[in-house]
Scaffold this motif. Structure first.
Motif, PDB file in Angstrom:
ATOM      1  N   LEU A  57      24.887  17.998  28.014  1.00 15.48           N
ATOM      2  CA  LEU A  57      25.414  17.047  28.987  1.00 15.48           C
ATOM      3  C   LEU A  57      24.313  16.552  29.920  1.00 15.48           C
ATOM      4  O   LEU A  57      24.376  15.427  30.433  1.00 15.48           O
ATOM      5  N   LEU A  58      23.285  17.357  30.140  1.00 18.38           N
ATOM      6  CA  LEU A  58      22.160  16.931  30.958  1.00 18.38           C
ATOM      7  C   LEU A  58      21.487  15.702  30.353  1.00 18.38           C
ATOM      8  O   LEU A  58      21.042  14.801  31.068  1.00 18.38           O
ATOM      9  N   ALA A  59      21.413  15.658  29.030  1.00 23.35           N
ATOM     10  CA  ALA A  59      20.751  14.544  28.338  1.00 23.35           C
ATOM     11  C   ALA A  59      21.711  13.403  28.006  1.00 23.35           C
ATOM     12  O   ALA A  59      21.297  12.407  27.429  1.00 23.35           O
ATOM     13  N   SER A  60      22.985  13.551  28.360  1.00 23.90           N
ATOM     14  CA  SER A  60      23.992  12.579  27.916  1.00 23.90           C
ATOM     15  C   SER A  60      24.074  11.330  28.776  1.00 23.90           C
ATOM     16  O   SER A  60      24.597  10.306  28.342  1.00 23.90           O
ATOM     17  N   GLY A  61      23.604  11.405  30.013  1.00 25.37           N
ATOM     18  CA  GLY A  61      23.739  10.279  30.919  1.00 25.37           C
ATOM     19  C   GLY A  61      25.086  10.178  31.611  1.00 25.37           C
ATOM     20  O   GLY A  61      25.397   9.166  32.237  1.00 25.37           O
ATOM     21  N   THR A  62      25.899  11.202  31.538  1.00 28.08           N
ATOM     22  CA  THR A  62      27.218  11.174  32.160  1.00 28.08           C
ATOM     23  C   THR A  62      27.117  11.050  33.686  1.00 28.08           C
ATOM     24  O   THR A  62      26.164  11.530  34.300  1.00 28.08           O
ATOM     25  N   THR A  63      28.118  10.388  34.282  1.00 24.50           N
ATOM     26  CA  THR A  63      28.210  10.299  35.747  1.00 24.50           C
ATOM     27  C   THR A  63      29.419  11.061  36.278  1.00 24.50           C
ATOM     28  O   THR A  63      29.648  11.075  37.489  1.00 24.50           O
ATOM     29  N   ASP A  64      30.185  11.708  35.387  1.00 25.84           N
ATOM     30  CA  ASP A  64      31.349  12.473  35.819  1.00 25.84           C
ATOM     31  C   ASP A  64      30.908  13.673  36.658  1.00 25.84           C
ATOM     32  O   ASP A  64      29.930  14.357  36.332  1.00 25.84           O
ATOM     33  N   TYR A 115      23.631  22.904  35.286  1.00 21.70           N
ATOM     34  CA  TYR A 115      23.626  24.310  34.880  1.00 21.70           C
ATOM     35  C   TYR A 115      22.746  24.521  33.637  1.00 21.70           C
ATOM     36  O   TYR A 115      22.158  25.584  33.451  1.00 21.70           O
ATOM     37  N   GLU A 116      22.629  23.480  32.788  1.00 24.05           N
ATOM     38  CA  GLU A 116      21.861  23.605  31.544  1.00 24.05           C
ATOM     39  C   GLU A 116      20.346  23.658  31.775  1.00 24.05           C
ATOM     40  O   GLU A 116      19.606  24.225  30.964  1.00 24.05           O
ATOM     41  N   ALA A 117      19.878  23.026  32.847  1.00 26.45           N
ATOM     42  CA  ALA A 117      18.445  22.765  33.005  1.00 26.45           C
ATOM     43  C   ALA A 117      17.549  23.983  32.814  1.00 26.45           C
ATOM     44  O   ALA A 117      16.577  23.926  32.043  1.00 26.45           O
ATOM     45  N   PRO A 118      17.796  25.120  33.486  1.00 30.57           N
ATOM     46  CA  PRO A 118      16.874  26.254  33.316  1.00 30.57           C
ATOM     47  C   PRO A 118      16.872  26.819  31.898  1.00 30.57           C
ATOM     48  O   PRO A 118      15.843  27.343  31.451  1.00 30.57           O
ATOM     49  N   PHE A 119      17.980  26.695  31.196  1.00 29.80           N
ATOM     50  CA  PHE A 119      18.021  27.221  29.827  1.00 29.80           C
ATOM     51  C   PHE A 119      17.236  26.322  28.874  1.00 29.80           C
ATOM     52  O   PHE A 119      16.534  26.808  27.981  1.00 29.80           O
ATOM     53  N   ILE A 120      17.330  25.006  29.068  1.00 30.89           N
ATOM     54  CA  ILE A 120      16.519  24.088  28.264  1.00 30.89           C
ATOM     55  C   ILE A 120      15.041  24.343  28.519  1.00 30.89           C
ATOM     56  O   ILE A 120      14.222  24.404  27.588  1.00 30.89           O
ATOM     57  N   ALA A 121      14.678  24.505  29.789  1.00 24.03           N
ATOM     58  CA  ALA A 121      13.278  24.744  30.140  1.00 24.03           C
ATOM     59  C   ALA A 121      12.760  26.025  29.501  1.00 24.03           C
ATOM     60  O   ALA A 121      11.631  26.069  28.990  1.00 24.03           O
ATOM     61  N   ARG A 122      13.579  27.061  29.518  1.00 19.17           N
ATOM     62  CA  ARG A 122      13.119  28.343  28.969  1.00 19.17           C
ATOM     63  C   ARG A 122      12.902  28.245  27.460  1.00 19.17           C
ATOM     64  O   ARG A 122      11.919  28.764  26.933  1.00 19.17           O
ATOM     65  N   VAL A 123      13.828  27.603  26.766  1.00 20.92           N
ATOM     66  CA  VAL A 123      13.662  27.446  25.325  1.00 20.92           C
ATOM     67  C   VAL A 123      12.396  26.645  25.029  1.00 20.92           C
ATOM     68  O   VAL A 123      11.569  27.047  24.195  1.00 20.92           O
ATOM     69  N   ALA A 124      12.224  25.527  25.716  1.00 19.38           N
ATOM     70  CA  ALA A 124      11.124  24.614  25.408  1.00 19.38           C
ATOM     71  C   ALA A 124       9.756  25.186  25.768  1.00 19.38           C
ATOM     72  O   ALA A 124       8.756  24.895  25.097  1.00 19.38           O
ATOM     73  N   THR A 125       9.695  26.007  26.816  1.00 18.02           N
ATOM     74  CA  THR A 125       8.390  26.473  27.305  1.00 18.02           C
ATOM     75  C   THR A 125       8.061  27.912  26.932  1.00 18.02           C
ATOM     76  O   THR A 125       6.884  28.285  26.912  1.00 18.02           O
ATOM     77  N   GLU A 126       9.086  28.725  26.631  1.00 18.37           N
ATOM     78  CA  GLU A 126       8.827  30.146  26.399  1.00 18.37           C
ATOM     79  C   GLU A 126       9.226  30.649  25.014  1.00 18.37           C
ATOM     80  O   GLU A 126       8.587  31.559  24.489  1.00 18.37           O
TER      81      GLU A 126
END
Length: 571
Positions: A532-539, A548-559
């Motif tokens: 949903l972070l990448a979806s562009g939603t405004t809801d 809520y997704e942001a830190p998990f995406i960062a961890r996967v991508a960087t670690e």
């Protein structure tokens, strides 16, 4: 009502992977405990995350949950259960038989067959032995994803039928040797499962077509087993005002359409409905929020700060380019149930076929939906499935032909009895898996594999399968002999871990990556789906979920991942 009614002593939560079985089973157990009951929650999932959701490390004995008086948790760890079962069978002979004989016995008690029998043995004791759970008012089973659950629930009848039909006790060498003494326990297990005054089965589903179809299939198969006290729990139901946001509109409409198309028999079951919650369901506070029956109590909404994520990972295109360059090989999508493995497998297979490659898209998942993920015919793409029933029948016939033709009547009867064992399925399916992987020599094979625990058990079964097949046959197929080297060869096999940007799926994927490393397999990439972070939603709620997704995406991508692809939630 946010939680299903749980009036009986034994309560099962089952359903398609990723629908929220663990969350609802834990929230229900917590609610019962806070109402003054003593409750034990048991996970029978090989990939259990009960510890994480309840916030307390668990083992194979009831453990009090911190901060929740009256609530206890327990994991049936298949590997630990297998070790204990093996020791129980072998220990009496230590010191009495030569070391070589003991080593041979230990080898017979290795592999997936022993794991399954041992896990079932622990499960049956909790359900069929009243004394084992006498201290608890309720016992809640947080079961594994549907295919595994159905197999687990049918095992009491399967083992009972196998033992009842045996002419001289269980003849299956190794793991089945101890089953004869368990007939009374397994009989009580069957009786408890089918008694509506003792057992309730909660079919957990999302308001999604695939999940509801899986729930209906489960309902019918359980009814055929005599388990009729069933309830439907709709989890994560999202509704938003129409016209304010395309993503929210699409999510609302999909849910309404799925519920409108729900099979009549499923719709007739008593029903509870839990609303969409924008944050995770890990910890007692989050579990209490489920019972509160509202999403409004969540933390105030807000977008993820731009500085936290200056750039998101790209989509699948770069991964497809790199895979296609090899010209052939095997691609396996792996991960926790419900994270989108089937969708990603289908997308990869279609993209490779459209680039002119010959591609086979297949699945080893007992709850297969791979054919539904491909819309229409794609030139160069063949869809297949490893069907356990077909493979078992073929394997039995092949073994009887090759190993049984020179046996006398008594020897052939013993072999036929051996092949009636439920253990035969793992062997038969593994042979088919090896044949499918073999096709990667001259074209692409994309495998939509089963949920994490089942997949690891399947992969771990390779060497045990080698030993087991030699027990009943004089030869070993070359495809089986070459399987493990091929899976370990990064030039031949690309293992792709699929996850959601949430705590439990990411932690589960980490465990999968560690298990693969122990098996000598290095994942090619991670794919994060339904973002949903990448979806562009405004809801408001969906933006909160995206944050809520942001830190998990960062961890996967960087670690965690060598390569990462991010797939947005699409309207």
């Amino acid at each position: 009502m946010a939680l299903p009614e749980t009036p009986t002593r034994f309560i099962f939560f089952t359903g398609k992977g990723g629908v929220g079985k663990t969350s609802l089973s834990c929230a229900s157990g917590l609610a019962l405990a806070e109402a003054g009951k003593t409750v034990l929650i048991v996970s029978t999932d090989p990939a259990s995350n009960l510890d994480e959701v309840l916030g307390t490390p668990l083992g194979d004995q009831p453990t009090a949950i911190a901060g929740a008086p009256g609530l206890y948790g327990l994991n049936i760890d298949p590997e630990a259960a297998a070790f204990a079962y093996r020791e129980r069978m072998v220990a009496p002979y230590r010191g009495l038989l030569p070391a070589a004989a003991i080593a041979s016995m230990e080898e017979q008690f290795s592999g997936a067959c022993t794991v399954e029998i041992a896990a079932f043995d622990a499960f049956a004791k909790l359900l069929g032995d009243d004394a084992a759970t006498a201290a608890f008012d309720h016992v809640i089973f947080d079961t594994a994803p549907t295919g595994h659950t159905l197999r687990l629930l049918t095992l009491p009848s399967a083992w009972g039928d196998f033992i009842a039909s045996a002419t001289g006790g269980a003849s299956c060498l190794g793991p089945l040797a101890g089953l004869e003494t368990q007939k009374a326990l397994y009989g009580a297990t069957v009786a408890h499962l089918a008694d509506p005054k003792m057992t309730t089965v909660v079919l957990v589903s999302r308001a999604e077509g695939a999940a509801l179809r899986e729930a209906e299939r489960t309902r019918g198969e359980l009814a055929d087993l005599g388990v009729t006290n069933q309830r439907l729990a709709l989890n994560g139901v999202f509704t938003a005002p129409r016209g304010e946001d395309a993503i929210a509109d699409a999510m609302t409409l999909r849910g309404l359409e799925a519920l409108a198309d729900m099979p009549a028999a499923l719709a007739a079951l008593p029903r509870s409905q839990t609303p969409f919650l924008p944050l995770g369901t890990v910890g007692l506070t989050a579990l209490r929020q489920i019972a509160a029956d509202t999403a409004a109590e969540a933390t105030p909404a807000g977008p993820a700060p731009a500085a936290a994520f200056p750039s998101l990972p790209g989509g699948l295109e770069d991964l497809i380019d790199e895979i296609a360059a090899a010209g052939h090989g095997v691609v396996m999508t792996m991960g926790k149930g419900g994270v989108g493995k089937t969708t990603i497998a289908a997308a990869l297979a279609i993209a490779l076929a459209r680039r002119g490659h010959r591609v086979t898209l297949s699945t080893t998942d007992p709850a297969a939906h791979v054919a539904q993920a491909v819309d229409g015919t794609v030139p160069g793409l063949t869809i297949a499935r490893i069907d356990p029933k077909v493979e078992i029948a073929g394997y039995r016939a092949e073994v009887l032909e090759k190993a049984g033709k020179n046996l006398d009547a008594a020897g052939r009867a013993m072999l036929e009895e051996d092949l009636r064992s439920p253990c035969t399925e793992e062997i038969a399916v593994f042979q088919a898996f090896a044949r499918t992987v073999d096709g990667g020599k001259d074209h692409f094979v994309v495998l939509d594999t089963a949920p994490t625990g089942h997949t690891i058990l399947l992969l771990d079964a390779a060497e045990a399968y080698h030993r087991e097949v030699l027990r009943t046959r004089a030869d070993m197929p070359e495809a089986v002999r070459a399987l493990l080297p091929r899976l370990r060869d990064p030039g031949f096999t690309k293992a792709i871990i699929v996850t959601l940007a949430e705590a439990t799926p990411v932690h589960e994927a980490e465990r999968l990556q560690r298990d693969l490393a122990r098996a000598g397999i290095t994942p090619f990439a991670w794919v994060i789906t339904q973002s949903l972070l990448a979806s562009g939603t405004t809801d408001r709620l969906l933006r909160q979920r995206g944050a809520y997704e942001a830190p998990f995406i960062a961890r996967v991508a960087t670690e965690l991942a060598k390569r990462t692809a991010l797939i947005p939630w699409a309207a």
